[in-house]
Scaffold this motif. Structure first.
Motif, mmCIF file in Angstrom:
data_model
loop_
_atom_site.group_PDB
_atom_site.id
_atom_site.type_symbol
_atom_site.label_atom_id
_atom_site.label_comp_id
_atom_site.label_asym_id
_atom_site.label_seq_id
_atom_site.Cartn_x
_atom_site.Cartn_y
_atom_site.Cartn_z
ATOM 1 N N TYR A 24 7.466 -0.637 4.903
ATOM 2 C CA TYR A 24 6.361 0.302 5.070
ATOM 3 C C TYR A 24 5.576 0.448 3.771
ATOM 4 C CZ TYR A 24 4.095 4.827 6.062
ATOM 5 O OH TYR A 24 3.198 5.846 6.238
ATOM 6 N N LEU A 25 6.275 0.464 2.628
ATOM 7 C CA LEU A 25 5.611 0.538 1.325
ATOM 8 C C LEU A 25 4.643 -0.627 1.119
ATOM 9 C CD1 LEU A 25 8.525 1.467 -1.128
ATOM 10 C CD2 LEU A 25 6.623 2.917 -0.475
ATOM 11 N N LYS A 26 5.026 -1.787 1.620
ATOM 12 C CA LYS A 26 4.219 -2.992 1.423
ATOM 13 C C LYS A 26 2.935 -2.989 2.243
ATOM 14 C CE LYS A 26 8.310 -5.785 0.501
ATOM 15 N NZ LYS A 26 9.207 -6.832 1.026
ATOM 16 N N THR A 27 2.890 -2.195 3.304
ATOM 17 C CA THR A 27 1.731 -2.233 4.209
ATOM 18 C C THR A 27 0.826 -1.014 4.108
ATOM 19 O OG1 THR A 27 2.986 -1.215 6.008
ATOM 20 C CG2 THR A 27 2.988 -3.639 5.883
ATOM 21 N N THR A 28 1.203 -0.023 3.304
ATOM 22 C CA THR A 28 0.391 1.196 3.210
ATOM 23 C C THR A 28 0.192 1.603 1.761
ATOM 24 O OG1 THR A 28 2.372 2.559 3.423
ATOM 25 C CG2 THR A 28 1.118 2.155 5.436
ATOM 26 N N LYS A 29 -0.874 2.320 1.528
ATOM 27 C CA LYS A 29 -1.137 2.886 0.208
ATOM 28 C C LYS A 29 -0.549 4.289 0.138
ATOM 29 C CE LYS A 29 -3.557 -0.487 -1.515
ATOM 30 N NZ LYS A 29 -3.080 -1.245 -2.643
ATOM 31 N N ARG A 30 -0.391 4.782 -1.060
ATOM 32 C CA ARG A 30 0.258 6.074 -1.260
ATOM 33 C C ARG A 30 -0.613 7.242 -0.764
ATOM 34 N NH1 ARG A 30 2.443 5.730 -6.567
ATOM 35 N NH2 ARG A 30 4.431 5.190 -5.642
ATOM 36 N N TYR A 31 -1.896 7.272 -1.137
ATOM 37 C CA TYR A 31 -2.742 8.419 -0.788
ATOM 38 C C TYR A 31 -4.026 8.073 -0.051
ATOM 39 C CZ TYR A 31 0.108 10.670 -4.391
ATOM 40 O OH TYR A 31 1.157 11.142 -5.135
ATOM 41 N N GLU A 64 13.239 11.117 11.043
ATOM 42 C CA GLU A 64 12.587 9.907 11.541
ATOM 43 C C GLU A 64 11.532 9.451 10.539
ATOM 44 O OE1 GLU A 64 9.796 8.577 15.338
ATOM 45 O OE2 GLU A 64 10.672 10.566 15.281
ATOM 46 N N LEU A 65 11.407 8.152 10.335
ATOM 47 C CA LEU A 65 10.364 7.591 9.483
ATOM 48 C C LEU A 65 9.097 7.480 10.326
ATOM 49 C CD1 LEU A 65 9.480 6.345 6.792
ATOM 50 C CD2 LEU A 65 10.312 4.136 7.644
ATOM 51 N N ILE A 66 8.078 8.221 9.974
ATOM 52 C CA ILE A 66 6.827 8.240 10.729
ATOM 53 C C ILE A 66 5.885 7.206 10.121
ATOM 54 C CG2 ILE A 66 4.916 9.662 11.556
ATOM 55 C CD1 ILE A 66 7.690 10.641 12.478
ATOM 56 N N THR A 67 5.459 6.240 10.936
ATOM 57 C CA THR A 67 4.573 5.175 10.455
ATOM 58 C C THR A 67 3.383 4.965 11.392
ATOM 59 O OG1 THR A 67 5.868 3.484 11.590
ATOM 60 C CG2 THR A 67 6.464 3.965 9.299
ATOM 61 N N THR A 68 3.112 5.931 12.238
ATOM 62 C CA THR A 68 2.009 5.818 13.189
ATOM 63 C C THR A 68 0.955 6.878 12.874
ATOM 64 O OG1 THR A 68 3.146 7.289 14.735
ATOM 65 C CG2 THR A 68 3.509 4.916 15.010
ATOM 66 N N GLY A 69 -0.158 6.837 13.591
ATOM 67 C CA GLY A 69 -1.237 7.800 13.365
ATOM 68 C C GLY A 69 -1.815 7.622 11.972
ATOM 69 N N VAL A 70 -2.044 8.732 11.278
ATOM 70 C CA VAL A 70 -2.593 8.636 9.925
ATOM 71 C C VAL A 70 -1.606 7.979 8.967
ATOM 72 C CG1 VAL A 70 -4.244 10.530 10.119
ATOM 73 C CG2 VAL A 70 -1.938 11.016 9.364
ATOM 74 N N PHE A 71 -0.326 8.014 9.302
ATOM 75 C CA PHE A 71 0.688 7.382 8.462
ATOM 76 C C PHE A 71 0.639 5.858 8.544
ATOM 77 C CE2 PHE A 71 2.138 11.658 9.073
ATOM 78 C CZ PHE A 71 2.641 12.010 7.834
ATOM 79 N N LYS A 72 -0.116 5.338 9.463
ATOM 80 C CA LYS A 72 -0.268 3.884 9.563
ATOM 81 C C LYS A 72 -1.100 3.348 8.394
ATOM 82 C CE LYS A 72 -1.247 0.301 12.867
ATOM 83 N NZ LYS A 72 -1.417 0.003 14.275
ATOM 84 N N LYS A 73 -1.989 4.185 7.868
ATOM 85 C CA LYS A 73 -2.860 3.774 6.762
ATOM 86 C C LYS A 73 -2.432 4.312 5.404
ATOM 87 C CE LYS A 73 -5.993 1.541 9.109
ATOM 88 N NZ LYS A 73 -6.148 0.126 8.963
ATOM 89 N N ILE A 74 -1.829 5.518 5.389
ATOM 90 C CA ILE A 74 -1.403 6.123 4.119
ATOM 91 C C ILE A 74 -0.048 6.794 4.297
ATOM 92 C CG2 ILE A 74 -3.586 6.436 2.925
ATOM 93 C CD1 ILE A 74 -3.882 9.152 4.148
ATOM 94 N N ARG A 75 0.762 6.722 3.224
ATOM 95 C CA ARG A 75 2.123 7.244 3.303
ATOM 96 C C ARG A 75 2.204 8.757 3.121
ATOM 97 N NH1 ARG A 75 2.846 2.812 -0.297
ATOM 98 N NH2 ARG A 75 3.332 4.189 -2.037
ATOM 99 N N ASN A 76 1.236 9.335 2.467
ATOM 100 C CA ASN A 76 1.294 10.759 2.131
ATOM 101 C C ASN A 76 0.001 11.487 2.509
ATOM 102 O OD1 ASN A 76 3.922 10.835 0.533
ATOM 103 N ND2 ASN A 76 2.791 9.200 -0.503
ATOM 104 N N PRO A 77 -0.356 11.491 3.774
ATOM 105 C CA PRO A 77 -1.637 12.109 4.145
ATOM 106 C C PRO A 77 -1.703 13.606 3.891
ATOM 107 C CG PRO A 77 -0.405 11.512 6.105
ATOM 108 C CD PRO A 77 0.328 10.928 4.936
ATOM 109 N N THR A 78 -0.574 14.302 3.921
ATOM 110 C CA THR A 78 -0.610 15.730 3.602
ATOM 111 C C THR A 78 -1.041 15.923 2.158
ATOM 112 O OG1 THR A 78 1.136 16.192 5.204
ATOM 113 C CG2 THR A 78 0.717 17.873 3.540
#
Length: 177
Positions: free
Chosen positions: A165-172, A98-112
């Motif tokens: 999703y790439l267009k709306t979030t930053k990488r880190y 599943e593509l996760i785009t909620t929670g911390v993933f709403k702001k950044i693509r690679n929070p880990t």
């Protein structure tokens, strides 16, 4: 008690592709290196690292800030992995997740990875020597390669949804990179 989520979070260590094999070996090497440096620091074997000391980082508040930054990084890693649930893994496998785009993933693509970077910077602020700086730079470069391979995989797997999703979030880091 071990919970089986039906996936292997460490797929990078079983992957046969040369890029993943290289990054898996580099990851193990970096882990051993930082473990050794921290162990030597704990037992008081610091004299041999003093020549590489980054004196501008030697301040009591930076030690405390390093611990705080590292703890925040750990918390961010934990939260990201929890939010990914069954989609979380280290490496790239061919299972569609599943593509996760909620929670911390709403702001950044690679929070880990963001959390891991914060841990690295915190470690540098605590130990502040050239060996740790070398470790941080090597770790950052290896993660940059891994993230780009993961992004290619996610584009192939999720298509337009991931491109949007790439267009709306930053990488880190939100609003930065």
């Amino acid at each position: 008690m071990i919970i089986d989520y039906g996936n292997d979070p460490d797929v990078i260590y079983h992957d046969k592709r040369p890029s993943q094999k290289f990054l898996a070996k580099l990851s193990r090497l970096l882990s051993l290196f930082i473990g050794l440096i921290i162990f030597l620091h704990i037992i008081g074997f610091n004299g041999h690292f003093e020549n590489g000391l980054l004196f501008f980082l030697k301040h009591e508040y930076l030690y405390l800030s390093g611990y705080a930054l590292g703890m925040f990084g750990l918390l961010l890693c934990w939260r990201a992995q929890k939010e990914m649930g069954r989609s979380w893994r280290v490496g790239i496998d061919r299972k569609k997740t599943e593509l996760i785009t909620t929670g911390v993933f709403k702001k950044i693509r690679n929070p880990t990875y963001s959390g891991l970077f914060l841990i690295c910077l915190g470690t540098l602020m605590i130990f502040h020597n050239m060996l740790i700086l070398l470790w941080v730079v090597t770790f950052y470069i290896s993660i940059e390669f891994q993230v780009r391979m993961e992004e290619e995989h996610l584009m192939e797997t999720h298509g337009q949804a991931y491109i949007d999703y790439l267009k709306t979030t930053k990488r880190y880091f939100p609003y930065l990179y």
